[in-house]
Design an enzyme around this catalytic site. Structure first.
Site, short mmCIF file in Angstrom:
data_model
loop_
_atom_site.label_atom_id
_atom_site.label_comp_id
_atom_site.label_asym_id
_atom_site.label_seq_id
_atom_site.Cartn_x
_atom_site.Cartn_y
_atom_site.Cartn_z
N GLU A 174 -2.84 0.07 8.22
CA GLU A 174 -1.83 0.55 8.93
C GLU A 174 -1.72 0.27 10.50
OE1 GLU A 174 -0.86 4.93 8.66
OE2 GLU A 174 -1.20 5.04 6.89
N HIS A 176 -3.12 11.11 0.38
CA HIS A 176 -2.29 11.02 1.58
C HIS A 176 -1.64 12.46 2.06
CE1 HIS A 176 -0.73 7.72 4.44
NE2 HIS A 176 -0.39 8.74 5.06
N GLU A 227 -6.96 8.84 6.33
CA GLU A 227 -7.40 9.41 7.68
C GLU A 227 -7.97 10.78 7.47
OE1 GLU A 227 -3.89 9.24 10.23
OE2 GLU A 227 -3.69 6.96 10.03
N ARG A 256 0.78 -1.12 0.24
CA ARG A 256 0.13 -0.10 0.08
C ARG A 256 0.92 1.18 0.01
NH1 ARG A 256 -0.82 3.95 4.16
NH2 ARG A 256 -2.93 4.64 4.06
#
Ligand SMILES: *[C@@H]1O[C@H](CO)[C@@H](O)[C@H](O)[C@H]1NC(C)=O
Length: 998
Positions: free
Chosen positions: A379, A153, A198, A108
Site C-alpha cells: 500500500e 484486514h 498491519e 490486492r
C-alpha cells in the site's frame, strides 16, 4: 520461508542506511531518476473488504467489529458507515473493468471473515460470501490479474470479539481454521497470501489509544499482549499453508506491517541514529524481527520494556516472552517481505511537504536489516480532503516522486523490490474518517446509489507508469551531443543595479557628489526593505575593479560581456542638463579593457535603476520619460557607439511594469521609449556604427497543469501572452497588444491603446529577440476578483511539479525542457527572429562550496536544451548568456541567493572573487562551442579538464547518484490524537523517538 538471521545488534547494523543517506546533499536526494523495473515486476492496486464491499448484512453476512463500531453515532466522522461503501459486493464486473483499464498485473483485496463465517467459526459457512469471492477471483484470473489476498484486514467477526477477540488465545485456532478454509477453497487460484494487514496498527490503535474497535485504551500492556497472539496466529496459519497446501498450490505467504521512515534529528549524532533505529524496531521490528530473524522480539525492545517494567515494580516485563519452542515456530514464517507506507512528514520549522525520499530509505533499511529479502510495497498513496478530485494533480506528483524513490532503491541501491501496489483502486470508507479524505485512483460518487466509478487523472498517469514498467527517460530528454553554429556568441551578464526577481548590483553607486541617486539607492536605504538591510552601496565594487572583472571574463573565455549602464551615473538628474564625465569615463575604460581582451561589450541602457529625479516627476508613468530615455540613449550612442556594437534598450520591461499602480501605462511608455530609441539608432547611428539594437524580454515557460484539459491549455497560452507577449507582440508582431490581452484589459477598463501611427512606429523595432529565461510553471484557469494587478487580469493560477528540482530561489525550479519550448515558441510565434539569450542561470544558498554541482547540472541541461532548439528545431539562436558573472546583491534577500559563477566574499573588505567549479565547467562548454560526443573523441577542447569538478559531474551523471539529507526527527503519532484514522496517523510524525515505551 526465508533463512533465519541472528538477532539485531543494538543499534542494528542497518544504521548504515542513515550513515549513507543522511550526508547526501539535497541535490543528490532530489534529482529525478529515470529507469525501468525488471520484466517480472508486479504492479497493482489495493483495497480491503470493509472499505469497499458494503452489503454489510447481505445474504447472511455476520457483523464485524467495524459494523458494530460504525453503527454507534459519534464514532466516525460524519457518522459515515461502511454499510454500502463502494457496493463492490454487487459490482464485481465494474471493479474488474477498472483494473483492466489500469493494466495492473495484480489486485490486492481482503476476504471478509464474517462474510464467509458469519459467526467466525467454520460451522457457519455462508455460501453466498464464498460465491462472491469466487466470482471476483475467477474474473481476475480470466483477465490475467493475479489476486493478492489478505486473510485479515481488521474486520473481525463481532461474535469473536464477544469471546475476547485478539486478547484471547482461542483466536489462534479460530483464525487458523478460517485460513485453512480459504486455502482449501481459493488456493487453487490464489498464489499470494497476506495473513494479517498491519498488525502493528491493530495493536496500537485497537488496544493502545483505543481509536479503533475494540477501543481498548491500555497503551502500556494491551498492545504487547495482542501482538503476541497475532504473531502466534500468523505463524500458525503460515505452518498450515506450509504443511497442507504449499506442495500442491505453490504460493507465497507473508504478513504486512505498516512502516514509516524515521530520520535522526542530527545525523552526525550517533545517539540520534540509535533513537531512529529504536523507533523502527518498536514500530516494525516488533513483528518482523521474530519472523525474519530469530523468532524473538528485538533486543532493544526487550531491554527497554523490561527496564521500564522493573522501574514500575511490575513482577514481569509488559512485553510477553516466547518459549524456545514458540521462537522456533515463529522464525522464518514469511516467504517475502510485504509492507504498507504513506507520506512521512518532515518536521522542521515550516516544511511540511510529504517526503518521498523516506521510501528509498525504508527500502534500504529492510534490505540491510533483513538480508535483502524479496520486497513488495503493498500500500502506498495519498489522501485528499475533497469531494471530487478528478483532476488530482497532487496525487500524480505523489506517485511520480514515490515511485521514483522506489526505482532508485531498486536500480541504484540494489534493493530486491518485486512489486508496487498503489492505495487505492477507488475512493472508499477510510475507517474513522468516513469518506473523507479520499485515496482513490478512481472517484466514487457516494451520493449516487449506483456508486458510479470515474477514473481520476492519477489513474491515467499510473496506467502509463505500468505500461512503461517504470519511468524511462523521455526521448526528448536524452542528451544531445553536438556543437553550436560557428560565431555563436558566449556571454555572461551583470547589471549596474539590477533587481530582476528582487536581485542586486555589482557597482558602487555612492561615489562622488556628482552622482545622482537611482530609485534603488533610495529604496535600499529605506530600512527594513531589504534582508539584513543590505544595500548596493559597495556591492562587488566593480566600479573600482575593472581589471579584476576583465580577468574573470578572460578565464571564462566568453566572447561577449553583458553589463548595464547606470543612467544616474551618467546623467545624475536623468536629463542631459549635466553629464557626469567621471561616470561616463568608467564605462569607457571598461569597454576599452574588454576590447583589448577581445571581448565584445553588450550594453543595456536601462536595467531598472531609474534616476530618482525622474521618478520624482512620475517615472515611467509620465510619458515625458519617452523623450528623456531617447536623450539619454543619444548621449551613449554618441560617446560609446564607436566601440559598442550590441545594445539592449530595456531589460525585462515586464518587471518594471507589472507590480506597479498603473502597469499598462508603464508598459505603454516602455514600449514607446524602446521604439523611439531603436529608430534613433536605426536612422542616425546605424549606418556609421553598424551595431545591433533590440530589447530583452523575460518570461517563464508555461505548461498546462493538465495537458488534456482545454481550460488549462488556454491558461498556458494566456500566461505567455500576458508575460512574454505583452512586449513581444507589439514589437515583434503587429505594433499592438495581443487580442487576448486587449480583451481582458478592456473588460476592466484599463486599456491603453496605440494609435495607428504608433503601431507603425513600434512594429519591427528589433534586430534580434533578447530573452531572459529561468524556469517553468504549470498553469490552470482561475478567475480572480477584479483588481489592478496584471496577475489577476490574466486569470491564470500557477503551480509547480513536486518532482522538479528546486534552487536557492523559491520561484526558480530546474526545468530545462521549458527552455527549449520557449525558444521554439518564439520561433513560431514571431516568425523565426534571431534570438540572443541574455540571461539564464540558477541560485544557491548557504556557505561557499567550490563544487556547485547544482549549477553545473543547470548549465549542462539548459544549454543542452538550447542546442536541441538549434539543431533539432531550427531555432535561430545566435548567443547565450549566463547569469551571472559573480555573486551580488540579491535584492530582498540581501546577499543570500547566489547566482554567481564566481563567489564573492562579501565579509572581506577586499571583496575577493573565487571561481566556482561551474565557472570552469561553463568555460569548457564555451571552449568546445557545445558538447562534443565522447564517442568521436578525443577532443582537444576538453583537454584542460577542471579537476574535482568534472569528476564529480561525471560520477553524478554516469551513476545517477541519488540520496539525501534532511533534518527531522520522526515518530509515529500513535496515542497522540483523539480522532484519526490510521492513514492520517501514518502521515503525522512528531519529534519524539521514544514511542511505545510508556
Ligand atoms: C453488533 O451488531 C449486531 C447487529 O446489529 C447486534 O446484534 C449485536 O448485538 C451488536 N453487538 C455488540 C456487542 O454491540
Amino acid at each position: 520461508g526465508l533463512p533465519s538471521l541472528p538477532a539485531s545488534e543494538v543499534p542494528s547494523k542497518a544504521k548504515v542506511v542513515w550513515q549513507k543517506f543522511s550526508s547526501q546533499t539535497a541535490f543528490e536526494r532530489d534529482m529525478y531518476f529515470y529507469g525501468t523495473f525488471p520484466e517480472d515486476f508486479t504492479w497493482g492496486v489495493s483495497s480491503s473488504a470493509h472499505q469497499i464491499e458494503g452489503g454489510w448484512d447481505a445474504d447472511g453476512k455476520g457483523p464485524s467489529i467495524w459494523d458494530n463500531f460504525t453503527h454507534v453515532p459519534g464514532n466516525v466522522n460524519n457518522n459515515d458507515t461502511g454499510d454500502i461503501a463502494c457496493d463492490s459486493y454487487n459490482k464485481v464486473e465494474e471493479d474488474i473493468y477498472m483494473l483492466r483499464a489500469l493494466g495492473v498485473k495484480n489486485y490486492r483485496f481482503s476476504l471478509s471473515w464474517p462474510r464467509i463465517f458469519p459467526t467466525g467459526r467454520n460451522n457457519s459457512i455462508n455460501s453466498y460470501g464464498v460465491a462472491y469471492y469466487n466470482r471476483l477471483i475467477d474474473g481476475l484470473i480470466a483477465n490475467n490479474i493475479t489476486p493478492i489476498v489478505t486473510l485479515y484486514h481488521w474486520d473481525l467477526p463481532q461474535a469473536l470479539q464477544d469471546i475476547g477477540g485478539w486478547e484471547s488465545n482461542e483466536l489462534i485456532d479460530l483464525f487458523d481454521s478460517f485460513a485453512d478454509f480459504c486455502f482449501q477453497t481459493f488456493g487453487d487460484r490464489v498464489k499470494f497470501w497476506i495473513t494479517i494487514n498491519e498488525p502493528n496498527v491493530i495493536s496500537r490503535l485497537g488496544y493502545g489509544n483505543g481509536l479503533f474497535p475494540p477501543n481498548v485504551k491500555e497503551p502500556g500492556s494491551a498492545p504487547y499482549r495482542v501482538a503476541h497472539i497475532l504473531l502466534k496466529a500468523h505463524a500458525r496459519v503460515y505452518h498450515t499453508y506450509d504443511d497442507k497446501y504449499r506442495a500442491s498450490q505453490g504460493g507465497v505467504i507473508a504478513l504486512c506491517p505498516f512502516i514509516s521512515w524515521a530520520e535522526p534529528k542530527t545525523p552526525s549524532d550517533p545517539r540520534d541514529i540509535e533513537a531512529a533505529d529504536r523507533y523502527l524496531q518498536f514500530l516494525v521490528g516488533w513483528f518482523t524481527h521474530p519472523i525474519f530473524k530469530n523468532g524473538d522480539y528485538p533486543e532493544v525492545m526487550k531491554w527497554k520494556v523490561g527496564n521500564r517494567s522493573e522501574l514500575q515494580n511490575l513482577p514481569s516485563s509488559r512485553l510477553p516472552v516466547f518459549t524456545a519452542e514458540e521462537r522456533e515456530y515463529i522464525r522464518g514464517t514469511a516467504d517475502v517481505f510485504c509492507f504498507n507506507t504513506y507520506s512521512a512528514k518532515i518536521v522542521t520549522l515550516s516544511d511540511h511537504r510529504p517526503v518521498a525520499w523516506g521510501l528509498r530509505r525504508v527500502l534500504n533499511w529492510i534490505k540491510e536489516e533483513y538480508g535483502n529479502p524479496p520486497i513488495y510495497i503493498i500500500e502506498n498513496g495519498v489522501g485528499k480532503k475533497a469531494k471530487s478530485d478528478i483532476d488530482d494533480n497532487a496525487r500524480i506528483f505523489y506517485y511520480k516522486t514515490y515511485i521514483d524513490e522506489a526505482l532508485k532503491a531498486y536500480k541504484v541501491d540494489g534493493v530486491n523490490l518485486k512489486g508496487y501496489n498503489a492505495w487505492s483502486l477507488m475512493d472508499n470508507f477510510e475507517w474513522v474518517d468516513g469518506y473523507d479524505p479520499r485515496f482513490g485512483l478512481h472517484q466514487i460518487d457516494f451520493d449516487n446509489p449506483n456508486r458510479p466509478r470515474t477514473p481520476k487523472r492519477s489513474a491515467v498517469y499510473y496506467a502509463e507508469i505500468i505500461r512503461n514498467n517504470g519511468i524511462p527517460l523521455p526521448k526528448e530528454d536524452e542528451f544531445l551531443y553536438g556543437e553550436f553554429p560557428k560565431n555563436f556568441s558566449w556571454s555572461v551578464a551583470t547589471a549596474a543595479y539590477q533587481v530582476r526577481k528582487l536581485r542586486w548590483t555589482p557597482e558602487v553607486s555612492v561615489d562622488n557628489l556628482n552622482l545622482g541617486l537611482s530609485i534603488w539607492d533610495k529604496y535600499s536605504h529605506t530600512p527594513l526593505r531589504i534582508g539584513k538591510d543590505a544595500t548596493g552601496d559597495v556591492a562587488c565594487d566593480s566600479y573600482h575593479r575593472i581589471e579584476e572583472d576583465v580577468e574573470m571574463l578572460k578565464s571564462l573565455k566568453v566572447s561577449h560581456y553583458r553589463f548595464s549602464i547606470s543612467w544616474s551615473r551618467v546623467l545624475p538628474d536623468g536629463t542631459t542638463r549635466y553629464i557626469n564625465e567621471k561616470g561616463l569615463n568608467y564605462y569607457e575604460r571598461l569597454i576599452d579593457a574588454l576590447l583589448a581582451a577581445n571581448i565584445m561589450p553588450q550594453v543595456t541602457l536601462y536595467h531598472w535603476d531609474l534616476p530618482q529625479a525622474l521618478q520624482d516627476v512620475g517615472g515611467w508613468e509620465n510619458d515625458t520619460i519617452v523623450q528623456r530615455f531617447k536623450e539619454y540613449a543619444e548621449v551613449l550612442f554618441q560617446r560609446l557607439g564607436d566601440k559598442v556594437k550590441f545594445w539592449i534598450t530595456l531589460n525585462e520591461p515586464y518587471n518594471t511594469a507589472y507590480l506597479g499602480r498603473a502597469p499598462y501605462v508603464v508598459g505603454h511608455n516602455l514600449i514607446k521609449a524602446h521604439a523611439e530609441v531603436w529608430h534613433l539608432y536605426n536612422e542616425t547611428f546605424r549606418a556609421r556604427q553598424g551595431g545591433l539594437i533590440s530589447i530583452t524580454i523575460n518570461s517563464d515557460w508555461a505548461e498546462p497543469r493538465n495537458p488534456h484539459n482545454q481550460e488549462d491549455i488556454e491558461a498556458a497560452r494566456r500566461f505567455m501572452q500576458f508575460f512574454l507577449g505583452w512586449f513581444a507582440h507589439p514589437i515583434f508582431k503587429n505594433g499592438d497588444y495581443s487580442e487576448v490581452m486587449k480583451r481582458r484589459i478592456q473588460e476592466r477598463s484599463l486599456a491603453q491603446e496605440f494609435t495607428e501611427s504608433e503601431k507603425q512606429r513600434i512594429k519591427g523595432t528589433y534586430d534580434y529577440f533578447g530573452l531572459n529565461h529561468y524556469t517553468t510553471v504549470l498553469t490552470y484557469n482561475l478567475n480572480y476578483p477584479k483588481g489592478v494587478n496584471v496577475l489577476l487580469h490574466r486569470g491564470v493560477a500557477t503551480v509547480t511539479d513536486r518532482s522538479w528540482l528546486g534552487s536557492g530561489s523559491l520561484w526558480l525550479k530546474v526545468t530545462p525542457f521549458g527552455f527549449r519550448k520557449i525558444l521554439r515558441w518564439i520561433k513560431e510565434e514571431y516568425n523565426n527572429p534571431p534570438i540572443y539569450v541574455t540571461e539564464n542561470g540558477v541560485s544557491e544558498r548557504g556557505a561557499f562550496k567550490f563544487n556547485d554541482t547544482w549549477r553545473m547540472h543547470y548549465y549542462r541541461t539548459y544549454i543542452n536544451e538550447a542546442l536541441k532548439a538549434v539543431v533539432l528545431d531550427g531555432v535561430n539562436l545566435r548567443g547565450y548568456t549566463a547569469w551571472t558573472l559573480m555573486d551580488n546583491l540579491e535584492w530582498a534577500v540581501g546577499y543570500e541567493e547566489k547566482f554567481g559563477l564566481y563567489y564573492v566574499n562579501f565579509s572581506d573588505p577586499a571583496l575577493p572573487r573565487h571561481p566556482r567549479a561551474s565557472a570552469k565547467y561553463y568555460s569548457q562548454i564555451i571552449n568546445c562551442n557545445g558538447f562534443p560526443d565522447p564517442a568521436t573523441g578525443p577532443h582537444p577542447c576538453l583537454e584542460q579538464e577542471p579537476e574535482g569538478a568534472e569528476i564529480a559531474l561525471y560520477v553524478l551523471f554516469a551513476l545517477s547518484i541519488v540520496g539525501a539529507m534532511g533534518l527531522a526527527l520522526f515518530a509515529y503519532k500513535y496515542g497522540k490524537s483523539s480522532k484519526r484514522s490510521h492513514k492520517q496517523s501514518h502521515m503525522e510524525l512528531v519529534v519524539n523517538c521514544n514511542i511505545s515505551t510508556s
